[in-house]
Scaffold this motif. Structure first.
Motif, PDB file in Angstrom:
ATOM      1  N   VAL A 148      64.380  -4.658  17.893  1.00 18.41           N
ATOM      2  CA  VAL A 148      63.312  -5.586  18.294  1.00 18.41           C
ATOM      3  C   VAL A 148      62.761  -6.272  17.053  1.00 18.41           C
ATOM      4  CG1 VAL A 148      61.091  -5.821  19.466  1.00 18.41           C
ATOM      5  CG2 VAL A 148      62.724  -4.081  20.238  1.00 18.41           C
ATOM      6  N   ARG A 149      62.563  -7.576  17.123  1.00 12.04           N
ATOM      7  CA  ARG A 149      62.035  -8.356  16.004  1.00 12.04           C
ATOM      8  C   ARG A 149      60.625  -8.837  16.325  1.00 12.04           C
ATOM      9  NH1 ARG A 149      64.716 -13.167  12.389  1.00 12.04           N
ATOM     10  NH2 ARG A 149      62.796 -14.301  11.886  1.00 12.04           N
ATOM     11  N   ILE A 150      59.739  -8.734  15.341  1.00 10.35           N
ATOM     12  CA  ILE A 150      58.375  -9.252  15.459  1.00 10.35           C
ATOM     13  C   ILE A 150      58.148 -10.253  14.330  1.00 10.35           C
ATOM     14  CG2 ILE A 150      55.922  -8.708  15.485  1.00 10.35           C
ATOM     15  CD1 ILE A 150      56.631  -5.875  16.347  1.00 10.35           C
ATOM     16  N   ASP A 151      57.891 -11.494  14.686  1.00 14.32           N
ATOM     17  CA  ASP A 151      57.533 -12.516  13.704  1.00 14.32           C
ATOM     18  C   ASP A 151      56.014 -12.543  13.566  1.00 14.32           C
ATOM     19  OD1 ASP A 151      60.127 -14.039  13.033  1.00 14.32           O
ATOM     20  OD2 ASP A 151      60.179 -13.898  15.226  1.00 14.32           O
ATOM     21  N   CYS A 152      55.519 -12.698  12.345  1.00 17.70           N
ATOM     22  CA  CYS A 152      54.072 -12.617  12.126  1.00 17.70           C
ATOM     23  C   CYS A 152      53.676 -13.416  10.892  1.00 17.70           C
ATOM     24  CB  CYS A 152      53.653 -11.154  11.966  1.00 17.70           C
ATOM     25  SG  CYS A 152      54.553 -10.269  10.668  1.00 17.70           S
ATOM     26  N   ASP A 153      52.373 -13.514  10.677  1.00 20.46           N
ATOM     27  CA  ASP A 153      51.845 -14.154   9.472  1.00 20.46           C
ATOM     28  C   ASP A 153      51.667 -13.133   8.340  1.00 20.46           C
ATOM     29  OD1 ASP A 153      51.604 -16.529  10.960  1.00 20.46           O
ATOM     30  OD2 ASP A 153      49.569 -15.989  11.616  1.00 20.46           O
ATOM     31  N   PHE A 154      51.214 -11.926   8.720  1.00 24.58           N
ATOM     32  CA  PHE A 154      50.907 -10.884   7.741  1.00 24.58           C
ATOM     33  C   PHE A 154      51.392  -9.539   8.266  1.00 24.58           C
ATOM     34  CE2 PHE A 154      47.449 -14.054   7.379  1.00 24.58           C
ATOM     35  CZ  PHE A 154      47.646 -14.457   6.070  1.00 24.58           C
ATOM     36  N   VAL A 155      51.731  -8.652   7.322  1.00 28.94           N
ATOM     37  CA  VAL A 155      52.083  -7.269   7.647  1.00 28.94           C
ATOM     38  C   VAL A 155      51.078  -6.363   6.951  1.00 28.94           C
ATOM     39  CG1 VAL A 155      53.838  -5.464   7.527  1.00 28.94           C
ATOM     40  CG2 VAL A 155      54.534  -7.868   7.784  1.00 28.94           C
ATOM     41  N   ILE A 156      50.512  -5.425   7.706  1.00 38.49           N
ATOM     42  CA  ILE A 156      49.582  -4.439   7.147  1.00 38.49           C
ATOM     43  C   ILE A 156      50.287  -3.091   7.127  1.00 38.49           C
ATOM     44  CG2 ILE A 156      47.319  -3.361   7.315  1.00 38.49           C
ATOM     45  CD1 ILE A 156      47.250  -6.418   6.939  1.00 38.49           C
ATOM     46  N   GLY A 157      50.414  -2.506   5.951  1.00 34.26           N
ATOM     47  CA  GLY A 157      51.036  -1.192   5.816  1.00 34.26           C
ATOM     48  C   GLY A 157      49.982  -0.107   5.832  1.00 34.26           C
ATOM     49  N   ALA A 158      49.741   0.465   7.010  1.00 28.99           N
ATOM     50  CA  ALA A 158      48.779   1.559   7.171  1.00 28.99           C
ATOM     51  C   ALA A 158      49.501   2.792   7.697  1.00 28.99           C
ATOM     52  CB  ALA A 158      47.659   1.145   8.128  1.00 28.99           C
ATOM     53  N   ASP A 159      50.718   3.008   7.154  1.00 23.92           N
ATOM     54  CA  ASP A 159      51.608   4.038   7.687  1.00 23.92           C
ATOM     55  C   ASP A 159      51.700   5.273   6.811  1.00 23.92           C
ATOM     56  OD1 ASP A 159      52.775   2.410   5.790  1.00 23.92           O
ATOM     57  OD2 ASP A 159      54.736   2.320   6.756  1.00 23.92           O
ATOM     58  N   GLY A 160      50.683   5.531   6.011  1.00 26.89           N
ATOM     59  CA  GLY A 160      50.602   6.786   5.286  1.00 26.89           C
ATOM     60  C   GLY A 160      51.478   6.869   4.051  1.00 26.89           C
ATOM     61  N   PHE A 161      51.349   8.006   3.379  1.00 26.77           N
ATOM     62  CA  PHE A 161      52.022   8.221   2.098  1.00 26.77           C
ATOM     63  C   PHE A 161      53.541   8.140   2.217  1.00 26.77           C
ATOM     64  CE2 PHE A 161      53.846  11.081  -1.134  1.00 26.77           C
ATOM     65  CZ  PHE A 161      53.339  10.501  -2.282  1.00 26.77           C
ATOM     66  N   HIS A 162      54.088   8.644   3.335  1.00 25.83           N
ATOM     67  CA  HIS A 162      55.537   8.702   3.501  1.00 25.83           C
ATOM     68  C   HIS A 162      56.097   7.511   4.277  1.00 25.83           C
ATOM     69  CE1 HIS A 162      55.663  12.725   1.819  1.00 25.83           C
ATOM     70  NE2 HIS A 162      54.680  13.076   2.623  1.00 25.83           N
ATOM     71  N   GLY A 163      55.270   6.525   4.582  1.00 27.07           N
ATOM     72  CA  GLY A 163      55.696   5.403   5.402  1.00 27.07           C
ATOM     73  C   GLY A 163      56.598   4.429   4.671  1.00 27.07           C
ATOM     74  N   VAL A 164      57.075   3.459   5.432  1.00 28.43           N
ATOM     75  CA  VAL A 164      58.039   2.491   4.907  1.00 28.43           C
ATOM     76  C   VAL A 164      57.374   1.370   4.109  1.00 28.43           C
ATOM     77  CG1 VAL A 164      57.980   1.014   6.969  1.00 28.43           C
ATOM     78  CG2 VAL A 164      60.042   1.086   5.569  1.00 28.43           C
TER      79      VAL A 164
END
Length: 390
Positions: A148-164
């Motif tokens: 699945v693809r999501i197009d956006c203006d901004f990405v927020i990385g709030a996925d913790g220490f081990h996140g991507v």
């Protein structure tokens, strides 16, 4: 799929930002690797600084917090067999903290997202961030056999220490600072009446201890333990016996014990990643910084990130002003490092270090004596504990 802001991570930080932006008409999608049940099963800190509580209210999620949360105007430090109280309200200029479990806070945020039809997608796999330096970043994830693809203006990385998210920033761009402490915290949750109506931080030659609470019938206790210890090494009886040894006699005598509902060991570390922005990716919370839990700054530091991102996004979409987003990393990191300093200081003051020499121990003693002999020192502690201004 298309949205304005794609948020990676469905913990309290991601949900809070999604809720706040929704209320301003800004569209978001939240992606979470785990199930909702898993997220709500995590036991985390429950001391909310003044600014975090205000954010919950602004997000229209504070009703149950205000009804059921415990307002604490102070806390105690046990040392040398006695109790000294830190009057937060007196020394911070009138502020308090709210004791409210992170699990309940996250539940409130989920329910708010449900009420408003917010899009939170769970159990996503293989999340990948693309074209972060462009004006049109995009995110992909796997849902079964489908990408699945999501197009956006901004990405927020709030996925913790081990996140991507943090791992998506090139290594030659990112600087990481880390300090690992030579001990962990053994935590026990029990359905027992708290030993005290306010938190007790205990410094003892056998190691640090903390008496905390989630409600008047749910208690949370911690012991400093070596990193080599395992949960299986600690029976409930052994935990309660050791806790009593580290508390003043009058406190230990009132301690109500019972079966543990949850028991875990968490290592202590300090960590900061710089910068907190790469192109149109913004890091927030544990994805960018971690503190020891001693000063109750972890979740609260994430809240300041969300505050800055929320206002920066509002200015971008509603005013066409990018100053807040452009200055996000520098502003967030300035407050992050103050939280790091405070957490390091609290940890150093209250814990027993295995490699310490008599010089270190005498400095700890002197620091404690100075703290309770100086109103300015107490004021500094109180100001940081209730939360520095955003």
């Amino acid at each position: 799929m298309k949205t304005q802001v794609c948020i990676i991570g469905g913990g309290p930080s991601g949900l809070m930002l999604s809720q706040l932006l929704h209320l301003k008409g800004i569209d978001t999608v939240v992606l979470e690797r785990q199930s909702r049940e898993y997220v709500l099963g995590r036991i985390r800190a429950g001391v909310l600084e003044h600014g975090f509580a205000e954010l919950m209210r602004e997000a229209q999620c504070g009703e149950r917090m205000d009804r059921e949360g415990e307002i604490h105007d102070g806390f105690y430090i046990a040392h040398d067999g006695k109790l000294d109280r830190v009057d937060l309200k007196k020394y911070s200029g009138g502020s308090s903290v709210v004791v409210y479990g992170q699990t309940e806070l996250t539940r409130d945020l989920y329910e708010a997202r449900d009420r408003m039809g917010g899009k939170v997608i769970h159990n996503v796999e293989d999340v990948t961030l693309h074209d972060l330096k462009s004006d049109a970043p995009w995110v992909t994830y796997r849902d079964g056999d489908e990408i699945v693809r999501i197009d956006c203006d901004f990405v927020i990385g709030a996925d913790g220490f081990h996140g991507v998210s943090r791992k998506s920033i090139p290594k030659d761009v990112l600087t990481e600072h880390e300090k690992v402490y030579p001990f962990g915290w053994l935590g026990v949750l029990s359905r027992t009446k708290p030993v005290n109506h306010e938190l007790i931080y205990a410094r003892h030659e056998r190691g640090f201890a903390l008496c905390s609470l989630r409600s008047q019938v749910l208690s949370r206790y911690y012991l400093q333990v070596p990193l080599t210890d395992r949960v299986e090494d600690w029976s409930d009886d052994a935990f309660w016996a050791e806790l009593k040894k580290r508390l003043p006699e009058e406190v230990a005598a009132k301690l109500e014990t019972g079966p543990s509902i949850e028991k875990s060991i968490a290592p202590l570390r300090s960590f900061v990643a710089e910068p907190m922005r790469y192109g149109n990716l913004f890091l927030a919370g544990d994805a960018a910084h971690i503190v020891p839990p001693t000063g109750a700054r972890g979740l609260n530091s994430a809240a300041s990130d969300i505050y800055y991102l929320y206002h920066g996004m509002m200015d971008h979409y509603l005013k066409g002003d990018d100053a807040g987003l452009d200055g996000y990393s520098a502003k967030a990191l300035a407050r992050v490092w103050k939280a790091q300093r405070f957490s390091w200081w609290m940890t150093t003051l209250l814990h027993t270090f295995p490699d310490s020499i008599t010089y270190d121990q005498r400095l700890q003693d002197t620091d404690m004596d100075y703290l309770f002999s100086s109103e300015r020192a107490l004021g500094s502690l109180a100001e940081n504990y209730v939360g520095l201004p955003f």
